[in-house]
Design an enzyme around this catalytic site. Structure first.
Site, short mmCIF file in Angstrom:
data_model
loop_
_atom_site.label_atom_id
_atom_site.label_comp_id
_atom_site.label_asym_id
_atom_site.label_seq_id
_atom_site.Cartn_x
_atom_site.Cartn_y
_atom_site.Cartn_z
CB ILE A 72 6.23 1.14 0.07
CG1 ILE A 72 5.85 2.71 -0.25
CG2 ILE A 72 5.05 0.40 -0.15
CD1 ILE A 72 5.16 3.32 0.64
CG PHE A 120 -1.97 0.94 1.63
CD1 PHE A 120 -2.90 1.14 0.69
CD2 PHE A 120 -1.50 2.15 2.28
CE1 PHE A 120 -3.94 2.25 0.75
CE2 PHE A 120 -2.41 3.08 2.40
CZ PHE A 120 -3.67 3.32 1.70
NE ARG A 166 20.39 -10.11 37.50
CZ ARG A 166 21.64 -10.17 37.56
NH1 ARG A 166 22.04 -11.33 37.18
NH2 ARG A 166 22.41 -9.13 37.63
CD GLU A 208 -1.50 1.10 10.23
OE1 GLU A 208 -2.56 1.46 9.80
OE2 GLU A 208 -1.08 0.03 9.43
C1 FAD Z 1 8.48 0.77 9.18
C2 FAD Z 1 7.45 1.66 8.38
C3 FAD Z 1 6.73 1.28 7.58
C4 FAD Z 1 5.91 2.01 6.63
N1 FAD Z 1 4.87 1.28 5.87
C5 FAD Z 1 4.24 2.18 5.11
C6 FAD Z 1 3.50 1.50 4.18
O1 FAD Z 1 3.16 0.38 3.87
N2 FAD Z 1 2.68 2.36 3.41
C7 FAD Z 1 2.62 3.83 3.37
O2 FAD Z 1 2.22 4.56 2.56
N3 FAD Z 1 3.42 4.55 4.51
C8 FAD Z 1 4.14 3.76 5.39
N4 FAD Z 1 4.93 4.18 6.27
C9 FAD Z 1 4.82 5.50 6.47
C10 FAD Z 1 4.10 6.03 7.82
O3 FAD Z 1 2.72 6.00 7.42
C11 FAD Z 1 4.65 7.48 8.02
O4 FAD Z 1 6.04 7.54 8.53
C12 FAD Z 1 3.71 8.32 8.90
O5 FAD Z 1 2.73 8.39 8.28
C13 FAD Z 1 4.48 9.43 9.43
O6 FAD Z 1 4.93 10.39 8.37
P1 FAD Z 1 6.25 10.86 8.51
O7 FAD Z 1 7.61 9.63 8.81
O8 FAD Z 1 6.59 11.74 7.17
O9 FAD Z 1 6.62 11.78 9.54
P2 FAD Z 1 5.83 13.37 9.82
O10 FAD Z 1 4.58 13.34 8.91
O11 FAD Z 1 6.97 14.22 9.21
O12 FAD Z 1 5.93 13.44 11.34
C14 FAD Z 1 7.00 13.69 12.13
C15 FAD Z 1 6.48 14.21 13.39
O13 FAD Z 1 6.13 15.38 13.24
C16 FAD Z 1 5.32 15.76 14.32
N5 FAD Z 1 3.93 15.98 13.81
C17 FAD Z 1 3.55 15.37 12.71
N6 FAD Z 1 2.19 15.90 12.27
C18 FAD Z 1 1.85 16.79 13.36
C19 FAD Z 1 0.66 17.51 13.75
N7 FAD Z 1 -0.46 17.32 13.01
N8 FAD Z 1 0.79 18.08 15.02
C20 FAD Z 1 1.69 18.27 15.68
N9 FAD Z 1 2.98 17.57 15.44
C21 FAD Z 1 2.78 16.65 14.24
C22 FAD Z 1 5.17 14.41 15.20
O14 FAD Z 1 6.31 14.64 16.29
C23 FAD Z 1 5.60 13.55 14.21
O15 FAD Z 1 5.95 12.28 14.89
C24 FAD Z 1 5.79 3.39 6.98
C25 FAD Z 1 6.66 3.90 8.10
C26 FAD Z 1 7.78 3.08 8.55
C27 FAD Z 1 8.82 3.63 9.57
#
Ligand code: FAD
Length: 382
Positions: free
Chosen positions: A159, A125, A270, A365
């Site tokens: 992904i 996805f 332990r 998620e």
């Molecule tokens: C191991 C792994 C597997 C994944 N698998 C999939 C997959 O199969 N398909 C897919 O589409 N995606 C996948 N993802 C992506 C995942 O859904 C995103 O990492 C997630 O949505 C967060 O987006 P980001 O990493 O860009 O963090 P960002 O959106 O940049 O967020 C980083 C930080 O900013 C802050 N922040 C964000 N939004 C807000 C807010 N509204 N208010 C205040 N603070 C905020 C929070 O502290 C947050 O932790 C995966 C990620 C990982 C690490």
């Protein structure tokens, strides 16, 4: 008047069967998969044959006709043993198949859902992009219609199943003038020209899970690959994420239970200051609290799953499950590492794997801020 909180006889039988399956057939695979950073791909077929892989779908599509609670129990048992292996199976059983089940045309179900349920096709996805994570509506991938085809361009990252999939559900704008609502989902075959796996990503945890970066370069797909045959699929994305968040409750409860079991045994064994660590009341209290939190995780997860099966709106409940269970599981695992002392920090003890793996629970998620926002907006005046 009465209210029933019991799992059914069928749930109990299914749960026991899953528990013995993961102990017998998945536990022996974990060390090698983690060391090689490779998901044991034959597991898809094996779970498909047994009817566990995508247990929630009806028999007409090859599923076991089970319910969302059963899917949560399945996730719980997998995560009790290995969250990395569970990741790929979770992404397959929820995010990569439920949009097809909920919104796909009959032809799409026949071509993708049926083989996915049997383990003959692996799904991914692909929503997240390098510059659009929590703010999913900011994706820049585009799908431009040209005759009977769409031409997809864009980059996706993080992904799950990205490098081992046979198809990916790809989110792209068909109408960039409509924020969020202009996003559509496409089913794109891995061998479709223009579908590139640019990089397999190395991770701090979930090392046995496959995670990749994908690029779509002038990737031409037939219009028949548009999910459900209609543009404007953001509602498809939202429903998919809600379902995934409920299953995440099972994931978190499973990791917490795995840690509970090994830590309880450890503190009973332990000895320091002339007595086992469990004889200190403060440590008994910790174990008691964890048991209580695992019980609460079960209760809210199964309630949301029950609502989901009834077709009720459970957006708020799904966010409560994801938020509460992910933060609680992380707390438990953090405390458990402390009880292991220096041994908890050593690679030879499995507890460190749970610790590394659990860090992602509040990232994938939906980050906690997203869920707090959803819950707040669901309140009167929110
Ligand atoms: C191991 C792994 C597997 C994944 N698998 C999939 C997959 O199969 N398909 C897919 O589409 N995606 C996948 N993802 C992506 C995942 O859904 C995103 O990492 C997630 O949505 C967060 O987006 P980001 O990493 O860009 O963090 P960002 O959106 O940049 O967020 C980083 C930080 O900013 C802050 N922040 C964000 N939004 C807000 C807010 N509204 N208010 C205040 N603070 C905020 C929070 O502290 C947050 O932790 C995966 C990620 C990982 C690490």
């Amino acid at each position: 008047m009465s209210m029933n909180f019991d799992l059914s006889e069928e749930h109990r039988i299914f749960w026991d069967a899953m528990a013995s399956f993961v102990d017998k057939e998945i536990a022996p695979l974990v060390d090698e998969a983690e060391a090689k950073e490779e998901f044991p791909v034959p597991l898809f077929k094996r779970l498909g044959e047994l009817g566990y892989l995508c247990c929630r779908y009806p028999e007409e599509y090859g599923g076991a006709g089970a319910d969302k609670i059963s899917e949560c129990l399945y996730m719980e048992e997998l995560n009790r043993i290995c969250a990395g292996i569970a990741s790929c199976l979770l992404a397959h059983a929820t995010l990569s198949t439920s949009p097809i089940y909920d919104f796909g045309t009959e032809a799409q179900k026949e071509e993708y859902l049926v083989p996915a349920v049997q383990g003959d096709k692996i799904g991914a996805f692909a929503l997240t992009e390098p510059n659009a994570g929590s703010d999913a509506a900011s994706i820049t991938a585009k799908a431009i219609r040209e005759g009977d085809e769409y031409i997809i361009n864009g980059t996706k990252t993080f992904i799950t199943n990205g490098s081992i999939c046979d198809y990916a559900l790809v989110a792209a704008y068909t109408d960039p003038t409509q924020r969020a609502k202009g996003i559509s989902l496409f089913i794109v075959d891995r061998d479709n020209p223009g579908f590139h796996v640019t990089r397999k990503l190395e991770k701090a945890g979930l090392r046995s899970a496959d995670t990749a970066e994908l690029a779509f370069e002038d990737c031409r797909v037939p219009a028949a690959k548009l999910l459900g045959g209609e543009e404007g699929g953001f509602v498809q994305v939202v429903k998919t994420l809600v379902g995934g968040r409920i299953s995440y409750g099972g994931r978190c409860a499973g990791m917490a239970r795995g840690v509970f079991d090994i830590t309880k045994r450890y503190v009973e064994d332990r000895t320091q200051f002339g007595r086992p660590l469990i004889k200190f009341q403060v440590n008994q209290f910790k174990i008691a609290e964890w048991a209580m939190y695992i019980d609460i995780m079960h209760t809210i997860t199964w309630k949301a799953a029950w609502m989901y099966d009834l077709g009720r709106d459970c957006t708020r409940e799904a966010s409560m499950v994801k938020l509460f269970c992910s933060e609680t599981a992380q707390d438990i695992i953090n405390q458990a590492i402390q009880l292991f002392g220096g041994y908890g920090f050593m690679m030879e003890y499995p507890i460190q794997r749970f610790w590394r793996d659990s860090r992602v629970l509040t990232i994938t998620e939906g980050v906690p801020e997203i869920h707090r926002g959803i819950i707040y907006r669901s309140l009167d005046g929110g």
